[in-house]
Design an enzyme around this catalytic site. Structure first.
Site, PDB file in Angstrom:
ATOM      1  N   LYS A 195       0.861  -1.186   0.000  1.00  0.00           N
ATOM      2  CA  LYS A 195       0.000   0.000   0.000  1.00  0.00           C
ATOM      3  C   LYS A 195       0.890   1.227   0.000  1.00  0.00           C
ATOM      4  CE  LYS A 195      -4.312   0.021   2.331  1.00  0.00           C
ATOM      5  NZ  LYS A 195      -4.989  -0.112   3.625  1.00  0.00           N
TER       6      LYS A 195
HETATM    7  C1  E4P Z   1      -8.345   0.694   3.444  1.00  0.00           C
HETATM    8  O1  E4P Z   1      -7.553  -0.065   2.933  1.00  0.00           O
HETATM    9  C2  E4P Z   1      -8.248   1.213   4.816  1.00  0.00           C
HETATM   10  O2  E4P Z   1      -7.598   0.271   5.608  1.00  0.00           O
HETATM   11  C3  E4P Z   1      -9.578   1.458   5.486  1.00  0.00           C
HETATM   12  O3  E4P Z   1     -10.657   1.160   4.647  1.00  0.00           O
HETATM   13  C4  E4P Z   1      -9.669   2.717   6.222  1.00  0.00           C
HETATM   14  O4  E4P Z   1     -10.929   2.853   6.806  1.00  0.00           O
HETATM   15  P1  E4P Z   1     -11.260   3.895   7.973  1.00  0.00           P
HETATM   16  O5  E4P Z   1     -11.522   5.209   7.378  1.00  0.00           O
HETATM   17  O6  E4P Z   1     -12.519   3.331   8.606  1.00  0.00           O
HETATM   18  O7  E4P Z   1     -10.089   3.899   8.904  1.00  0.00           O
END
Ligand code: E4P
Length: 215
Positions: free
Chosen positions: A84
């Site tokens: 990521k």
């Molecule tokens: C995506 O890969 C993220 O890990 C995640 O969806 C973030 O979500 P949040 O805004 O609930 O922290």
């Protein structure tokens, strides 16, 4: 629409895996704090369950060179690791280099179609739109998913649109209707997807009536 589970908690991944719900896993540093175990152990266990499907692990380096080096180390863990990369200038240069080397990337923290376009141009495998966080600041997160799906289709980019920061069943339904390739969903929402008050009511009524059937 494919379903990824958005967690680093092994029990949650096992729950979803038992039900055949997992096409992949996404983690981030915040989710890793919730696992409350050492990084190496968590990653080892996740990769052990989800052997053949993408598992996204977030890079934390700042410069392009450091991001590329960090990614090269992380992908040694397993074939299904996806790195990521944050939606930054340095990040997009790293994505270009990584994808050229055959390392799959998931561009994270994307909040606009313009950012999605840059991620797609850099060659990202996945482009993660954070729907809930946009809603939190009074924007329409799902509209960004809709626009990005259209935009990437217009120009036949190969990047997949990943609806992230999913907070509700409605988000899941809307992401699927928008044509998102994937939604990464927290366990709480996955559980809610099974439920409807009329289903509960109906099951109860049929059981009661079954008792009354002469046997
Ligand atoms: C995506 O890969 C993220 O890990 C995640 O969806 C973030 O979500 P949040 O805004 O609930 O922290």
């Amino acid at each position: 629409m494919k379903i990824f589970i958005d967690t680093a908690i092994i029990k949650e991944i096992e729950w979803a895996e038992e039900r055949g719900l997992i096409d992949g896993v996404t983690t981030n540093p915040t989710l890793l704090t919730m696992a409350d175990r050492k990084l190496g152990e968590v990653v080892h266990d996740v990769l052990n369950i989800v052997k053949d499907r993408p598992v996204s692990i977030e890079l934390v380096s700042q410069t392009t060179d450091e991001l590329v080096e960090e990614a090269k180390t992380i992908v040694k863990l397993a074939k299904n690791v996806v790195v990521k990369v944050p939606m930054t200038d340095e990040g997009m240069m790293a994505v270009q280099q990584l994808e050229e080397r055959g390392i799959r990337t998931n561009v994270t923290l994307v909040f606009s179609p313009a950012q999605a376009l840059l991620a797609a141009r850099a060659g990202a495998t996945f482009v993660s739109i954070f729907v809930g966080r946009l809603d939190d600041i009074g924007k329409n997160g799902m509209q960004v998913v809709r626009d990005t799906v259209k935009l990437l289709k217009n120009y036949e980019f190969k990047s997949m649109v990943l609806a992230a920061s999913i907070r509700s069943v409605q988000h899941v339904e809307e992401a699927a209707l928008a044509g998102a390739d994937i939604a990464t969903i927290p366990l709480k929402v996955l559980i809610q997807m099974y439920r409807h008050e009329l289903t509960d009511k109906g099951v109860k009524k049929f059981l009661l009536d079954w008792e009354k059937v002469p046997k």
